[in-house]
Design a protein around this motif. Structure first.
Motif, PDB file in Angstrom:
ATOM      1  N   GLY A  96      63.412  24.639   2.522  1.00  0.00           N
ATOM      2  CA  GLY A  96      62.109  25.223   2.234  1.00  0.00           C
ATOM      3  C   GLY A  96      61.609  26.083   3.371  1.00  0.00           C
ATOM      4  O   GLY A  96      61.068  27.176   3.153  1.00  0.00           O
ATOM      5  N   ALA A  97      61.783  25.618   4.604  1.00  0.00           N
ATOM      6  CA  ALA A  97      61.345  26.388   5.767  1.00  0.00           C
ATOM      7  C   ALA A  97      62.164  27.672   5.914  1.00  0.00           C
ATOM      8  O   ALA A  97      61.617  28.749   6.194  1.00  0.00           O
ATOM      9  CB  ALA A  97      61.469  25.541   7.034  1.00  0.00           C
ATOM     10  N   SER A 114      61.049  30.176   3.375  1.00  0.00           N
ATOM     11  CA  SER A 114      59.774  30.790   3.742  1.00  0.00           C
ATOM     12  C   SER A 114      59.973  31.891   4.776  1.00  0.00           C
ATOM     13  O   SER A 114      59.393  32.976   4.674  1.00  0.00           O
ATOM     14  CB  SER A 114      58.831  29.712   4.297  1.00  0.00           C
ATOM     15  OG  SER A 114      57.619  30.284   4.753  1.00  0.00           O
ATOM     16  N   ARG A 169      57.824  32.732  11.451  1.00  0.00           N
ATOM     17  CA  ARG A 169      57.285  32.122  10.226  1.00  0.00           C
ATOM     18  C   ARG A 169      57.603  30.637  10.143  1.00  0.00           C
ATOM     19  O   ARG A 169      56.753  29.838   9.726  1.00  0.00           O
ATOM     20  CB  ARG A 169      57.855  32.854   9.006  1.00  0.00           C
ATOM     21  CG  ARG A 169      57.356  32.337   7.667  1.00  0.00           C
ATOM     22  CD  ARG A 169      55.835  32.506   7.531  1.00  0.00           C
ATOM     23  NE  ARG A 169      55.359  32.026   6.264  1.00  0.00           N
ATOM     24  CZ  ARG A 169      55.162  32.807   5.194  1.00  0.00           C
ATOM     25  NH1 ARG A 169      55.398  34.109   5.281  1.00  0.00           N
ATOM     26  NH2 ARG A 169      54.709  32.305   4.073  1.00  0.00           N
ATOM     27  N   THR A 170      58.816  30.256  10.538  1.00  0.00           N
ATOM     28  CA  THR A 170      59.228  28.853  10.366  1.00  0.00           C
ATOM     29  C   THR A 170      58.796  27.970  11.527  1.00  0.00           C
ATOM     30  O   THR A 170      58.558  26.773  11.345  1.00  0.00           O
ATOM     31  CB  THR A 170      60.755  28.762  10.223  1.00  0.00           C
ATOM     32  OG1 THR A 170      61.384  29.338  11.388  1.00  0.00           O
ATOM     33  CG2 THR A 170      61.238  29.515   9.000  1.00  0.00           C
ATOM     34  N   SER A 228      61.744  34.923   3.166  1.00  0.00           N
ATOM     35  CA  SER A 228      60.833  35.687   2.306  1.00  0.00           C
ATOM     36  C   SER A 228      59.921  36.592   3.120  1.00  0.00           C
ATOM     37  O   SER A 228      59.687  37.757   2.759  1.00  0.00           O
ATOM     38  CB  SER A 228      59.995  34.731   1.457  1.00  0.00           C
ATOM     39  OG  SER A 228      60.817  33.987   0.577  1.00  0.00           O
TER      40      SER A 228
END
Length: 481
Positions: free
Chosen positions: A443-444, A447, A435-436, A450
């Motif tokens: 913030g990354a 994300s 995802r990152t 999550s």
């Protein structure tokens, strides 16, 4: 005129709930204390790894081997030692394993080089592979199937899960206040106490007839599990598509497949095929695998969130997980009663749905410190649900088998637990990385966490649905028998 008097009708007395004898209580305390100590060992060094690396000169990229060397030995040899316990005596293997655990802990605390420390960790893992299934088999044979065994397994699950959390907290405290070496030394007096008391408190347990040990099967399953765990660890470190990862995973799968065919033809199989075909064994262990994969990896994900997004210290992170530990203790205390009242299958489904809902709520976490309230509430509720699943899994996976096969059943269950603990972090780490990508910063990280939390919740729900669909009558209320 005769008066008719109504005779009082006395209802037949209800069978009193079974009570533990004094000897059973002593044995329970001793066995649970040993299992708690083993659980603490899984996590006590996690928050201290950077400090250990600095103290002994570990390169940063090799720090994970402090945990991996333990996991390889613990997961790879558990099934073998579970069967050995049936053959040579569970009490004998339990006491011998505790002796090795105490000595290897002292060696780790005195280590002056990476090589000595890794040797100590391998020995600790081997001791864990012996003590855990032998201790669980002694526990299940000390209590007949029914309410007392369910209560004992519930307490065992609660303390083991609490031990993972306590290990993180204790590791932070000992490292900050004394030295990382005390993460090893703290085991020594506990091991000495258990070894001193066990001979007089625990009764020996082993089959009357001792079949020969299935050496080809033992070699295949041990080698397969070692390669599988090594491949999973490499996947978390270097990715799922690297040659070393793929080679280890494929070779491990090949050896485990060969193990199945060896067992079908062996005169005295390490794991009789009829046990591997039992619904309760298959789906009970699948449920347990999912329960351990999701909860241990969730701790990893929330550690990333607390330290990389909210800026918590390792000690503050460990203390935050104390709420999760409280939830697992309560879940363990409720688990035995839930199994007795609702049955294994319904307890597993209920626990899985509760854990999945609590985990799903964590998708809402943000970058401000105020979100800690949601994290604490969700981990508490999720811990209760997870422990209901684990207690249901343990009762299911060890039910309906004679005492002569309890070492094997608990060996399978323990192997499931340790593979789940090892598998969860690489899987969720891969989700975060996917995802990152190359992005960095809070913030990354948020994300990625999550996305992994969403996958985690979906896995838990899938486990609950599988239990509901496939356990059926084999997961019915054991205490009703």
């Amino acid at each position: 005129m005769s008066t008719s008097s109504t005779a009082s009708v006395t209802a037949p007395p209800r069978n009193p709930a079974p009570r533990m004898t004094g000897r059973q209580k002593l044995a329970l305390v001793l066995l649970l204390g040993a299992q708690f100590m083993i659980a603490v060992d899984f996590s006590i060094l996690n928050v201290a790894l950077p400090t250990v690396g600095e103290g002994l000169g570990f390169p940063l990229g090799h720090l994970q081997w402090i945990a991996t060397s333990f996991a390889l030995a613990a997961a790879g040899f558990t099934l073998l030692f579970g069967r050995v316990a049936d053959l040579v005596g569970r009490k004998r293997l339990f006491v011998g394993g505790m002796v090795v655990l105490g000595l290897s802990s002292a060696l780790g605390g005195l280590a002056t080089s990476p090589q000595v420390l890794l040797t100590a960790r391998v020995l600790q893992g081997l001791a864990t592979a012996a003590v855990t299934p032998a201790g669980l088999a002694l526990l299940t044979t000390a209590f007949k199937e029914g309410p007392l065994r369910e209560r004992a397994l519930g307490l065992n699950g609660a303390l083991m899960s609490a031990g993972f959390t306590a290990g993180a907290i204790l590791g932070g405290l000992l490292t900050d206040l004394l030295s990382w070496r005390w993460a090893f030394f703290v085991n020594v007096p506990v091991a000495v106490l258990v070894v001193a008391l066990a001979p007089s408190v625990i009764s020996e347990s082993r089959p009357a007839e001792r079949p020969r040990l299935d050496l080809p099967g033992a070699a295949a399953v041990t080698g397969g599990l070692l390669l599988l765990v090594h491949g999973l660890t490499q996947a978390g470190e270097s990715g799922w598509t690297t040659p070393t990862t793929l080679t280890a995973l494929l070779a491990g799968a090949a050896l485990l497949t060969a193990f199945w065919f060896i067992e079908k033809r062996a005169a005295a199989p390490l794991v009789p095929v009829h046990i591997l075909r039992r619904r309760s064994v298959i789906w009970g262990n699948v449920t347990g695998l999912i329960a351990f994969v999701t909860e241990t990896s969730l701790v990893f994900l929330l550690t990333l969130y607390l330290q990389e997004v909210l800026g918590y210290s390792p000690l503050a992170t460990g203390l935050a997980f104390g709420v999760l530990g409280a939830g697992t203790v309560i879940g363990g205390l409720l688990g035995g009663r839930a199994v007795g009242r609702f049955g294994n299958r319904r307890t597993i489904v209920l626990g899985g749905v509760v854990q999945a809902a609590a985990t799903l709520s964590l998708v809402a976490l943000g970058t401000s410190g105020g979100w800690i309230a949601l994290l604490l509430a969700a981990t508490f509720v999720g811990g209760v649900g997870n422990m209901l699943m684990i207690v249901g899994f343990m009762v299911t996976a060890t039910s309906g088998l004679p005492d002569t096969e309890q070492g094997l059943a608990t060996g399978l269950a323990t192997m499931t637990q340790q593979i789940g603990i090892t598998l969860g972090i690489p899987v969720m780490s891969a989700v975060v990385t996917a995802r990152t990508g190359a992005a960095t910063g809070p913030g990354a990280v948020l994300s990625g966490v999550s996305a992994a939390v969403l996958v985690n919740a979906a896995l838990v729900l899938a486990g609950a649905l599988l239990a509901g669909a496939f356990l059926g009558r084999s997961g019915s209320r054991t205490s009703a028998r």
